[in-house]
Design a protein around this motif. Structure first.
Motif, PDB file in Angstrom:
ATOM      1  N   ALA A 142     -16.990 -42.261 -31.621  1.00 40.51           N
ATOM      2  CA  ALA A 142     -17.135 -41.979 -30.188  1.00 40.51           C
ATOM      3  C   ALA A 142     -17.267 -40.477 -29.932  1.00 40.51           C
ATOM      4  O   ALA A 142     -18.125 -40.040 -29.152  1.00 40.51           O
ATOM      5  CB  ALA A 142     -15.934 -42.542 -29.428  1.00 40.51           C
ATOM      6  N   LYS A 143     -16.424 -39.687 -30.607  1.00 35.85           N
ATOM      7  CA  LYS A 143     -16.497 -38.238 -30.432  1.00 35.85           C
ATOM      8  C   LYS A 143     -17.825 -37.689 -30.957  1.00 35.85           C
ATOM      9  O   LYS A 143     -18.399 -36.758 -30.373  1.00 35.85           O
ATOM     10  CB  LYS A 143     -15.324 -37.568 -31.156  1.00 35.85           C
ATOM     11  N   ALA A 144     -18.318 -38.270 -32.053  1.00 35.88           N
ATOM     12  CA  ALA A 144     -19.597 -37.817 -32.608  1.00 35.88           C
ATOM     13  C   ALA A 144     -20.742 -38.166 -31.666  1.00 35.88           C
ATOM     14  O   ALA A 144     -21.664 -37.362 -31.463  1.00 35.88           O
ATOM     15  CB  ALA A 144     -19.815 -38.441 -33.986  1.00 35.88           C
ATOM     16  N   VAL A 145     -20.703 -39.366 -31.095  1.00 40.77           N
ATOM     17  CA  VAL A 145     -21.744 -39.762 -30.138  1.00 40.77           C
ATOM     18  C   VAL A 145     -21.740 -38.817 -28.939  1.00 40.77           C
ATOM     19  O   VAL A 145     -22.806 -38.395 -28.455  1.00 40.77           O
ATOM     20  CB  VAL A 145     -21.528 -41.216 -29.679  1.00 40.77           C
ATOM     21  N   GLN A 146     -20.565 -38.480 -28.445  1.00 45.78           N
ATOM     22  CA  GLN A 146     -20.472 -37.571 -27.309  1.00 45.78           C
ATOM     23  C   GLN A 146     -21.043 -36.196 -27.650  1.00 45.78           C
ATOM     24  O   GLN A 146     -21.724 -35.580 -26.820  1.00 45.78           O
ATOM     25  CB  GLN A 146     -19.016 -37.453 -26.861  1.00 45.78           C
ATOM     26  N   LYS A 147     -20.795 -35.739 -28.874  1.00 44.10           N
ATOM     27  CA  LYS A 147     -21.324 -34.424 -29.272  1.00 44.10           C
ATOM     28  C   LYS A 147     -22.848 -34.476 -29.410  1.00 44.10           C
ATOM     29  O   LYS A 147     -23.543 -33.541 -29.001  1.00 44.10           O
ATOM     30  CB  LYS A 147     -20.681 -33.976 -30.587  1.00 44.10           C
ATOM     31  N   ILE A 148     -23.345 -35.578 -29.983  1.00 43.48           N
ATOM     32  CA  ILE A 148     -24.802 -35.729 -30.113  1.00 43.48           C
ATOM     33  C   ILE A 148     -25.456 -35.737 -28.740  1.00 43.48           C
ATOM     34  O   ILE A 148     -26.561 -35.227 -28.552  1.00 43.48           O
ATOM     35  CB  ILE A 148     -25.133 -37.022 -30.874  1.00 43.48           C
ATOM     36  N   GLY A 149     -24.761 -36.298 -27.754  1.00 43.52           N
ATOM     37  CA  GLY A 149     -25.323 -36.419 -26.414  1.00 43.52           C
ATOM     38  C   GLY A 149     -25.095 -35.227 -25.514  1.00 43.52           C
ATOM     39  O   GLY A 149     -25.393 -35.298 -24.311  1.00 43.52           O
ATOM     40  N   GLU A 150     -24.563 -34.133 -26.051  1.00 44.00           N
ATOM     41  CA  GLU A 150     -24.306 -32.955 -25.211  1.00 44.00           C
ATOM     42  C   GLU A 150     -25.587 -32.368 -24.648  1.00 44.00           C
ATOM     43  O   GLU A 150     -25.621 -31.921 -23.488  1.00 44.00           O
ATOM     44  CB  GLU A 150     -23.556 -31.894 -26.021  1.00 44.00           C
ATOM     45  N   LYS A 162     -37.873 -32.909 -44.368  1.00 44.60           N
ATOM     46  CA  LYS A 162     -38.062 -32.006 -43.234  1.00 44.60           C
ATOM     47  C   LYS A 162     -37.257 -32.430 -42.005  1.00 44.60           C
ATOM     48  O   LYS A 162     -37.298 -31.738 -40.984  1.00 44.60           O
ATOM     49  CB  LYS A 162     -39.552 -31.944 -42.884  1.00 44.60           C
ATOM     50  N   LYS A 163     -36.534 -33.526 -42.105  1.00 44.03           N
ATOM     51  CA  LYS A 163     -35.782 -34.011 -40.947  1.00 44.03           C
ATOM     52  C   LYS A 163     -34.394 -33.383 -40.904  1.00 44.03           C
ATOM     53  O   LYS A 163     -33.757 -33.202 -41.952  1.00 44.03           O
ATOM     54  CB  LYS A 163     -35.678 -35.542 -40.994  1.00 44.03           C
ATOM     55  N   PRO A 164     -33.905 -33.041 -39.715  1.00 49.99           N
ATOM     56  CA  PRO A 164     -32.586 -32.387 -39.615  1.00 49.99           C
ATOM     57  C   PRO A 164     -31.445 -33.332 -39.966  1.00 49.99           C
ATOM     58  O   PRO A 164     -31.439 -34.506 -39.569  1.00 49.99           O
ATOM     59  CB  PRO A 164     -32.520 -31.967 -38.142  1.00 49.99           C
ATOM     60  N   LEU A 165     -30.491 -32.813 -40.727  1.00 46.99           N
ATOM     61  CA  LEU A 165     -29.289 -33.550 -41.105  1.00 46.99           C
ATOM     62  C   LEU A 165     -28.102 -32.617 -40.887  1.00 46.99           C
ATOM     63  O   LEU A 165     -27.934 -31.640 -41.604  1.00 46.99           O
ATOM     64  CB  LEU A 165     -29.371 -34.003 -42.562  1.00 46.99           C
ATOM     65  N   GLU A 166     -27.299 -32.915 -39.873  1.00 47.15           N
ATOM     66  CA  GLU A 166     -26.140 -32.093 -39.538  1.00 47.15           C
ATOM     67  C   GLU A 166     -24.863 -32.707 -40.099  1.00 47.15           C
ATOM     68  O   GLU A 166     -24.743 -33.925 -40.209  1.00 47.15           O
ATOM     69  CB  GLU A 166     -25.989 -31.964 -38.021  1.00 47.15           C
ATOM     70  N   THR A 167     -23.911 -31.853 -40.424  1.00 51.68           N
ATOM     71  CA  THR A 167     -22.602 -32.300 -40.898  1.00 51.68           C
ATOM     72  C   THR A 167     -21.532 -31.807 -39.941  1.00 51.68           C
ATOM     73  O   THR A 167     -21.466 -30.608 -39.647  1.00 51.68           O
ATOM     74  CB  THR A 167     -22.318 -31.770 -42.317  1.00 51.68           C
ATOM     75  N   PHE A 168     -20.721 -32.751 -39.451  1.00 50.01           N
ATOM     76  CA  PHE A 168     -19.622 -32.405 -38.548  1.00 50.01           C
ATOM     77  C   PHE A 168     -18.297 -32.615 -39.264  1.00 50.01           C
ATOM     78  O   PHE A 168     -18.147 -33.551 -40.056  1.00 50.01           O
ATOM     79  CB  PHE A 168     -19.634 -33.281 -37.291  1.00 50.01           C
ATOM     80  N   SER A 169     -17.336 -31.779 -38.946  1.00 49.75           N
ATOM     81  CA  SER A 169     -15.959 -31.979 -39.394  1.00 49.75           C
ATOM     82  C   SER A 169     -15.145 -32.508 -38.220  1.00 49.75           C
ATOM     83  O   SER A 169     -15.628 -32.565 -37.083  1.00 49.75           O
ATOM     84  CB  SER A 169     -15.361 -30.663 -39.894  1.00 49.75           C
ATOM     85  N   LEU A 170     -13.884 -32.877 -38.476  1.00 48.14           N
ATOM     86  CA  LEU A 170     -13.024 -33.316 -37.382  1.00 48.14           C
ATOM     87  C   LEU A 170     -12.841 -32.198 -36.360  1.00 48.14           C
ATOM     88  O   LEU A 170     -12.805 -32.445 -35.148  1.00 48.14           O
ATOM     89  CB  LEU A 170     -11.663 -33.753 -37.927  1.00 48.14           C
ATOM     90  N   ALA A 171     -12.724 -30.970 -36.852  1.00 49.83           N
ATOM     91  CA  ALA A 171     -12.557 -29.834 -35.939  1.00 49.83           C
ATOM     92  C   ALA A 171     -13.763 -29.696 -35.014  1.00 49.83           C
ATOM     93  O   ALA A 171     -13.615 -29.372 -33.830  1.00 49.83           O
ATOM     94  CB  ALA A 171     -12.347 -28.548 -36.743  1.00 49.83           C
ATOM     95  N   ASP A 172     -14.960 -29.942 -35.544  1.00 56.57           N
ATOM     96  CA  ASP A 172     -16.171 -29.863 -34.722  1.00 56.57           C
ATOM     97  C   ASP A 172     -16.132 -30.871 -33.583  1.00 56.57           C
ATOM     98  O   ASP A 172     -16.718 -30.658 -32.522  1.00 56.57           O
ATOM     99  CB  ASP A 172     -17.412 -30.115 -35.574  1.00 56.57           C
TER     100      ASP A 172
END
Length: 268
Positions: A107-115, A205-215
């Motif tokens: 849920a937190k990751a979806v919210q960040k993606i949707g910022e 060539k496609k973007p791949l981001e890595t998030f941590s819990l802190a992010d």
């Protein structure tokens, strides 16, 4: 349209699977892959994007995965199939998390993606092939305060309207909803596509981001085995396969001998 599809990295069912000392599934020391049931979710997300039409740049499919370093393989498979970008949530503190904590991280990751751009649709598989709980889509919808339309065997999208068919024993339900929603699909929605050579090469060539819990603004003590609502207390290794029993046909008595054998094992 902005679509997020949740995918999971699971142990290969054909490999030698085992548990860690804390009775959690070993996801690092075994071969793994994108959960087969999540491939259907990726496929439906891609089909929805293709059917909408218009400029390709106006529609985005993001593959979202939570897991160890090797889980990036599941993310790459989603990109090879046709997803536009990917997000991998990677943090050692997540290990041992149950469905409740997993839904929080998603849920937190979806919210960040949707910022930068609101999410219209979140697509999930019907279950994972390792835990088979089928509860994460509902938990995710609750955390995001979104309607949920689950276990779809047929998905139709027109504008911001989604209509699904859900097959039950002896009946079929037709359910409609207005985006944004959380959608889960079954393995009856249609065969998932195989990555093409062009798709595999385009992945680089496609973007791949890595998030941590802190992010994501999540504290380590909110996830992991120590706060899990369910835990595996004990495991037993599968017993080795024993030799089969041969029923011989002597003087035409084979059928009777076979029936007696099946009856003794309570198969008939």
């Amino acid at each position: 349209m902005n679509i997020v599809v949740c995918v999971k990295y699971v142990p290969d069912a054909t490999a030698d699977r085992h548990f860690e000392q804390d009775n959690t599934v070993d996801r690092v020391g075994v071969d793994g892959l994108l959960s087969e049931l999540d491939e259907y979710a990726v496929e439906q997300a891609l089909q929805i994007k293709e059917k909408i039409g218009g400029e390709a740049a106006d529609h985005t499919v993001t593959a979202l995965c939570v897991g160890p370093e090797k889980a990036v393989d599941a993310v790459r498979k989603s990109l090879q199939m046709g997803a536009d970008r990917a997000v991998h949530v990677l943090d050692e503190a997540i290990a041992g998390s149950d469905a409740v904590a997993t839904s929080l991280v998603l849920a937190k990751a979806v919210q960040k993606i949707g910022e930068d751009r609101p999410i219209d649709l979140i697509v999930c598989g019907m279950a994972s092939t390792d835990a088979s709980m089928s509860v994460v889509p509902a938990m995710l919808a609750e955390r995001l305060n979104l309607p949920q339309v689950t276990l779809a065997s047929v998905v139709e999208v027109q504008g911001d309207q989604v209509r699904i068919k859900r097959d039950n024993e002896g009946s079929t339900e037709v359910i409609g909803a207005t985006m944004p929603i959380v959608l889960s699909v079954t393995d009856q929605t249609g065969e998932a596509r195989y990555p093409s050579f062009k798709g595999i090469m385009a992945t680089k060539k496609k973007p791949l981001e890595t998030f941590s819990l802190a992010d994501l603004g999540i504290e380590a003590d909110q996830v992991g085995l120590s706060v899990a609502w369910s835990q595996v207390e004990d495991t037993t290794a599968r017993p080795p396969r024993t030799a089969g029993e041969v029923v011989t046909d002597e003087n035409g008595s084979g059928a009777v001998a076979l029936a007696d054998f099946l009856a003794s094992k309570k198969f008939i």
